[in-house]
Design a protein around this motif. Structure first.
Motif, mmCIF file in Angstrom:
data_model
loop_
_atom_site.group_PDB
_atom_site.id
_atom_site.type_symbol
_atom_site.label_atom_id
_atom_site.label_comp_id
_atom_site.label_asym_id
_atom_site.label_seq_id
_atom_site.Cartn_x
_atom_site.Cartn_y
_atom_site.Cartn_z
ATOM 1 N N PRO A 357 0.799 -1.237 0.000
ATOM 2 C CA PRO A 357 0.000 0.000 0.000
ATOM 3 C C PRO A 357 0.829 1.284 0.000
ATOM 4 O O PRO A 357 0.475 2.242 -0.674
ATOM 5 C CB PRO A 357 -0.835 -0.104 1.283
ATOM 6 C CG PRO A 357 -0.784 -1.535 1.695
ATOM 7 C CD PRO A 357 0.455 -2.132 1.103
ATOM 8 N N GLU A 358 1.940 1.317 0.768
ATOM 9 C CA GLU A 358 2.740 2.559 0.823
ATOM 10 C C GLU A 358 3.406 2.838 -0.520
ATOM 11 O O GLU A 358 3.450 3.984 -0.978
ATOM 12 C CB GLU A 358 3.787 2.469 1.943
ATOM 13 C CG GLU A 358 4.634 3.732 2.110
ATOM 14 C CD GLU A 358 3.814 4.971 2.461
ATOM 15 O OE1 GLU A 358 4.231 6.081 2.057
ATOM 16 O OE2 GLU A 358 2.756 4.865 3.122
ATOM 17 N N VAL A 359 3.926 1.786 -1.158
ATOM 18 C CA VAL A 359 4.562 1.959 -2.468
ATOM 19 C C VAL A 359 3.508 2.394 -3.489
ATOM 20 O O VAL A 359 3.741 3.312 -4.286
ATOM 21 C CB VAL A 359 5.265 0.665 -2.914
ATOM 22 C CG1 VAL A 359 5.772 0.778 -4.348
ATOM 23 C CG2 VAL A 359 6.436 0.355 -1.972
ATOM 24 N N GLN A 360 2.333 1.779 -3.455
ATOM 25 C CA GLN A 360 1.257 2.181 -4.371
ATOM 26 C C GLN A 360 0.895 3.647 -4.159
ATOM 27 O O GLN A 360 0.710 4.399 -5.129
ATOM 28 C CB GLN A 360 0.021 1.293 -4.154
ATOM 29 C CG GLN A 360 0.219 -0.155 -4.593
ATOM 30 C CD GLN A 360 -1.039 -0.999 -4.380
ATOM 31 O OE1 GLN A 360 -2.134 -0.477 -4.245
ATOM 32 N NE2 GLN A 360 -0.869 -2.306 -4.356
ATOM 33 N N ARG A 361 0.808 4.053 -2.887
ATOM 34 C CA ARG A 361 0.454 5.441 -2.581
ATOM 35 C C ARG A 361 1.477 6.396 -3.196
ATOM 36 O O ARG A 361 1.125 7.384 -3.851
ATOM 37 C CB ARG A 361 0.396 5.644 -1.062
ATOM 38 C CG ARG A 361 0.086 7.074 -0.649
ATOM 39 C CD ARG A 361 0.197 7.275 0.859
ATOM 40 N NE ARG A 361 -0.870 6.587 1.567
ATOM 41 C CZ ARG A 361 -0.694 5.687 2.538
ATOM 42 N NH1 ARG A 361 0.522 5.358 2.914
ATOM 43 N NH2 ARG A 361 -1.709 5.120 3.125
ATOM 44 N N ARG A 362 2.766 6.092 -3.001
ATOM 45 C CA ARG A 362 3.792 7.015 -3.490
ATOM 46 C C ARG A 362 3.889 7.009 -5.013
ATOM 47 O O ARG A 362 4.145 8.050 -5.625
ATOM 48 C CB ARG A 362 5.144 6.682 -2.842
ATOM 49 C CG ARG A 362 5.112 6.872 -1.332
ATOM 50 C CD ARG A 362 6.479 7.047 -0.751
ATOM 51 N NE ARG A 362 6.484 6.794 0.686
ATOM 52 C CZ ARG A 362 7.489 7.070 1.492
ATOM 53 N NH1 ARG A 362 8.586 7.602 1.006
ATOM 54 N NH2 ARG A 362 7.425 6.805 2.783
ATOM 55 N N VAL A 363 3.713 5.856 -5.622
ATOM 56 C CA VAL A 363 3.732 5.796 -7.087
ATOM 57 C C VAL A 363 2.579 6.636 -7.660
ATOM 58 O O VAL A 363 2.758 7.377 -8.642
ATOM 59 C CB VAL A 363 3.644 4.331 -7.576
ATOM 60 C CG1 VAL A 363 3.333 4.269 -9.068
ATOM 61 C CG2 VAL A 363 4.964 3.605 -7.301
ATOM 62 N N MET A 364 1.411 6.546 -7.033
ATOM 63 C CA MET A 364 0.260 7.322 -7.532
ATOM 64 C C MET A 364 0.470 8.827 -7.321
ATOM 65 O O MET A 364 0.161 9.629 -8.207
ATOM 66 C CB MET A 364 -1.029 6.838 -6.876
ATOM 67 C CG MET A 364 -1.461 5.471 -7.393
ATOM 68 S SD MET A 364 -3.139 4.999 -6.929
ATOM 69 C CE MET A 364 -3.005 4.815 -5.160
ATOM 70 N N ILE A 365 1.025 9.190 -6.166
ATOM 71 C CA ILE A 365 1.345 10.613 -5.931
ATOM 72 C C ILE A 365 2.333 11.088 -6.993
ATOM 73 O O ILE A 365 2.161 12.151 -7.606
ATOM 74 C CB ILE A 365 1.937 10.826 -4.518
ATOM 75 C CG1 ILE A 365 0.888 10.598 -3.434
ATOM 76 C CG2 ILE A 365 2.535 12.234 -4.384
ATOM 77 C CD1 ILE A 365 1.461 10.532 -2.017
ATOM 78 N N GLY A 366 3.377 10.288 -7.212
ATOM 79 C CA GLY A 366 4.418 10.667 -8.170
ATOM 80 C C GLY A 366 3.895 10.790 -9.586
ATOM 81 O O GLY A 366 4.243 11.719 -10.326
ATOM 82 N N THR A 367 3.036 9.870 -9.967
ATOM 83 C CA THR A 367 2.455 9.912 -11.317
ATOM 84 C C THR A 367 1.568 11.143 -11.472
ATOM 85 O O THR A 367 1.577 11.812 -12.508
ATOM 86 C CB THR A 367 1.650 8.624 -11.585
ATOM 87 O OG1 THR A 367 2.496 7.496 -11.319
ATOM 88 C CG2 THR A 367 1.173 8.550 -13.016
ATOM 89 N N TYR A 368 0.837 11.479 -10.407
ATOM 90 C CA TYR A 368 -0.055 12.648 -10.421
ATOM 91 C C TYR A 368 0.748 13.939 -10.597
ATOM 92 O O TYR A 368 0.424 14.776 -11.447
ATOM 93 C CB TYR A 368 -0.844 12.679 -9.110
ATOM 94 C CG TYR A 368 -1.766 13.858 -8.952
ATOM 95 C CD1 TYR A 368 -3.023 13.870 -9.549
ATOM 96 C CD2 TYR A 368 -1.397 14.965 -8.183
ATOM 97 C CE1 TYR A 368 -3.880 14.944 -9.396
ATOM 98 C CE2 TYR A 368 -2.244 16.041 -8.017
ATOM 99 C CZ TYR A 368 -3.482 16.034 -8.622
ATOM 100 O OH TYR A 368 -4.320 17.105 -8.457
ATOM 101 N N VAL A 369 1.840 14.096 -9.801
ATOM 102 C CA VAL A 369 2.584 15.372 -9.863
ATOM 103 C C VAL A 369 3.383 15.511 -11.155
ATOM 104 O O VAL A 369 3.811 16.616 -11.494
ATOM 105 C CB VAL A 369 3.511 15.576 -8.634
ATOM 106 C CG1 VAL A 369 2.711 15.575 -7.351
ATOM 107 C CG2 VAL A 369 4.647 14.555 -8.591
ATOM 108 N N LEU A 370 3.577 14.417 -11.876
ATOM 109 C CA LEU A 370 4.285 14.484 -13.161
ATOM 110 C C LEU A 370 3.324 14.601 -14.345
ATOM 111 O O LEU A 370 3.754 14.745 -15.488
ATOM 112 C CB LEU A 370 5.150 13.230 -13.356
ATOM 113 C CG LEU A 370 6.385 13.111 -12.468
ATOM 114 C CD1 LEU A 370 7.051 11.751 -12.683
ATOM 115 C CD2 LEU A 370 7.384 14.229 -12.742
ATOM 116 N N SER A 371 2.024 14.515 -14.077
ATOM 117 C CA SER A 371 1.066 14.445 -15.178
ATOM 118 C C SER A 371 0.842 15.825 -15.800
ATOM 119 O O SER A 371 1.076 16.862 -15.175
ATOM 120 C CB SER A 371 -0.266 13.865 -14.693
ATOM 121 O OG SER A 371 -0.808 14.675 -13.674
#
Length: 493
Positions: A357-371
Motif C-alpha cells: 500500500p505505501e509503495v502504491q500510494r507514493r507511485v500514484m502521488i508521483g504519477t499525479y505530480v508528473l502528469s
C-alpha cells in the motif's frame, strides 16, 4: 575471546592482526547470534556458507600480511543492494524470486576489502517508510525495550539498525533517501552516516529516488563509520552520478580537535511542539561542542519549512518513474492472468499484487505530480524550492560555518503499529530534520548522544560541507567523545 560479535570494527581489526581471534571465529560468533535473534526480524536472507567461505579467505589474507582494514569484518547487507547469487528483493513482493547475476558496486568494494557477508537485512519496501512496517518480510523490531511494546527500529534501514544495535553483526550497509540511515541510527543508539551525494556508487542498488538515494555505513562508533566509508566509497564509471573526487583518509582525520570550528544552530529546526527532552539534548550537544573548543553560531536556513512538501513531491515523482520497470515481463513476480487478458491487465494485476500500500500510494502521488497540467504546479515548483534549500546551505557554509548541529529525530522510537493507522503525513513528519540534507546532497551523520526519560536512545545530527566527510567525521568524533554514550539494549530476544 568471548562476545566477539560485540566488538567494533576497529577492535576486531586489531584483534585479527594480533592473532587474538580469526575471521572464522568472528563470523561464527555473529552467525550464532543471528540464529538466536529471529524475534528481531533483522536478517531476512541468511548466507552462512558464503560468510564462512569469505572468512576463510580473509584469514588467509591477514596471514599473508595483505589485509585492508575491513578484512575479516562480518557485515549485514541491506536488501536494497543487489548481491550476486543471493535473493535481492528490496523487501517487496514484486521482486520475489529475483536473484541477481551481478554485485552492487558498494558490496563489491566491501568484499574486495575482505569484508564478510552474513546475509541480507530487512527494510521498508523499496526503502519507502520510516518504521520498517512496509516490508514483505514483516516488521523489523528495535532491540531496545522499555515496556511490553515492540518498538520500531526506524526506517527504511530498520533491519540494519536493529542488527548493529543487537550485536548480530559488526556493522551494516544502509541507504538514505530522506533520513533512512540517520533516523534508524538515532532510534537504536548507533552511528549512521549519509555521505555526500555521489560519494558512494548507486550502481546495483535498487532505485527509489535517484537524485536523493545514497548508500552509507551503519556502525557502532564514529571510527567504525570512517573505516567502513573508506572501503565503500570511490568513483564508479558505471554510475553517471558517481563523483571522481580523491578519497581522503577518513580514519586519520579523527583527531577530536575541533578548536576554532564554527558550528551552526539553525533557528528553523526549533519546531512547534518539539519535546522538551529533544530540545535539551540539542542544547547539551551544543554545550559539548563549545566545551571542546568550537564556536556555536546561530544561523538561518529560511526555506527549511518547505523541505518536507518538496521532498514528498520529488521523491514520489522519481519513484513512479523508477518503479515503472516492475511490470511482470522480465523478472520478479507475474500475476496469473485470465483468458483474454492482455498486456495492460498483466501490468495492472502484477503491480496490484506485487506492490504494498505505501509503495502504491507514493507511485500514484508521483504519477499525479508528473502528469500534464500538474507538472509545473507541483514537480517544477518543488525543484525550484530544492534549489533554494541548497542555496541556504551554500550561503551558510560560504559564511564560514564548518558543520550544522540539529536533532536527528523529533522523538525517540515509537511502538510498532502506533502510526500505521494514522494519517500517513504523521509518519512523514519523522523525516523533518533529515530530508533537507538529501535535497541539498550534503553529508550528514547521526551520533547517539543521550537517553529519553523512559530510557530510549536519542541521536544528534551533524550536517557537513559537501565532500568534507573527513571534517564531519572528526566533529562527530568530538561529539561522541563528549557524550560518552555507551548504553546497550538489554537482551530480551
Amino acid at each position: 575471546m568471548s562476545d566477539l560479535s560485540k566488538l567494533t570494527i576497529a577492535a576486531a581489526r586489531d584483534a585479527l592482526r594480533k592473532g587474538d581471534t580469526t575471521a572464522v571465529e568472528l563470523t561464527e560468533s555473529c552467525l550464532s547470534e543471528i540464529d538466536a535473534a529471529d524475534a528481531l526480524g533483522a536478517f531476512v536472507h541468511k548466507t552462512p556458507e558464503i560468510a564462512l567461505e569469505q572468512a576463510k579467505a580473509a584469514d588467509a589474507r591477514i596471514k599473508a600480511g595483505d589485509a585492508p582494514a575491513m578484512c575479516g569484518i562480518p557485515l549485514g547487507i541491506k536488501d536494497l543492494f543487489c548481491t550476486k547469487g543471493v535473493a535481492s528483493q528490496a523487501a517487496s513482493g514484486i521482486l520475489e524470486g529475483f536473484t541477481p547475476e551481478y554485485e552492487s558496486t558498494v558490496s563489491q568494494n566491501l568484499f574486495d576489502n575482505g569484508a564478510v557477508m552474513l546475509g541480507k537485512l530487512n527494510m521498508d519496501e523499496f526503502a519507502m517508510g520510516s518504521s520498517n512496517e512496509t516490508s514483505v518480510y514483516g516488521n523489523a523490531v528495535n532491540p531496545w525495550k522499555v515496556d511490553d511494546r515492540q518498538l520500531t527500529p526506524g526506517g527504511s534501514s530498520g533491519g540494519s539498525a536493529s542488527a548493529v544495535a543487537a550485536d548480530l553483526c559488526l556493522a551494516a550497509t544502509g541507504t538514505d533517501t530522506g533520513g533512512s540511515i540517520r533516523q534508524p541510527a538515532a532510534f537504536t543508539g548507533i552511528t549512521g552516516l549519509k555521505p555526500t551525494y555521489g560519494r558512494c556508487s548507486r550502481w546495483g542498488v535498487v532505485a527509489f529516488a535517484s537524485s536523493l538515494d545514497q548508500a552509507g555505513p551503519m556502525t557502532k562508533s564514529v571510527r567504525d563509520a570512517a573505516i567502513m566509508l573508506q572501503a565503500m566509497a570511490g568513483h564508479d564509471p558505471k554510475d553517471s552520478t558517481s563523483a571522481d573526487f580523491p578519497l581522503p583518509d577518513f580514519e586519520a582525520a579523527l583527531t577530536g580537535d575541533i578548536k576554532g570550528k564554527k558550528i551552526g544552530i539553525p533557528k528553523e529546526y526549533r519546531m512547534d511542539g518539539m519535546p522538551a527532552e529533544i530540545e535539551k539534548l540539542w542544547q547539551d550537544g551544543a554545550a559539548m561542542l563549545r566545551d571542546a573548543g568550537a564556536e556555536i553560531v546561530d544561523i538561518t536556513l529560511p526555506h527549511t519549512k518547505y523541505a518536507l512538501p518538496a521532498y514528498y513531491v520529488i521523491a514520489p515523482a522519481e519513484a513512479s518513474s523508477n518503479l515503472a520497470r516492475y511490470d511482470g515481463v522480465r523478472y520478479g513476480h507475474r500475476a496469473k492472468l485470465a483468458a483474454g487478458d492482455g498486456i495492460d491487465q498483466m501490468y495492472e494485476k502484477t503491480r496490484a499484487e506485487g506492490f504494498g500500500p505505501e509503495v502504491q500510494r507514493r507511485v500514484m502521488i508521483g504519477t499525479y505530480v508528473l502528469s500534464a497540467g500538474f507538472y509545473d504546479a507541483y514537480y517544477n515548483r518543488a525543484r525550484k524550492v530544492r534549489a533554494l534549500i541548497k542555496r541556504d546551505f551554500d550561503t551558510v557554509f560560504a559564511d564560514g560555518i564548518d558543520a550544522i548541529l540539529t536533532p536527528a529525530t523529533p522523538s525517540p522510537a515509537f511502538g510498532l503499529g502506533e502510526m500505521t493507522d494514522a494519517d500517513p503525513v504523521e509518519m512523514y513528519l519523522n523525516d523533518v530534520f533529515t530530508v533537507t540534507v538529501n535535497l541539498a546532497g550534503l553529508p550528514g551523520i547521526s551520533v547517539p548522544a543521550g537517553m529519553s526519560a523512559e530510557g530510549l536512545p536519542l541521536g544528534l545530527q551533524l550536517i557537513g560541507r559537501p565532500w568534507a566527510e573527513d571534517d564531519l567525521l572528526n566533529t562527530a568524533y568530538a561529539l561522541e567523545n563528549a557524550a560518552g554514550f555507551v548504553s546497550k539494549p538489554a537482551k530480551w530476544w
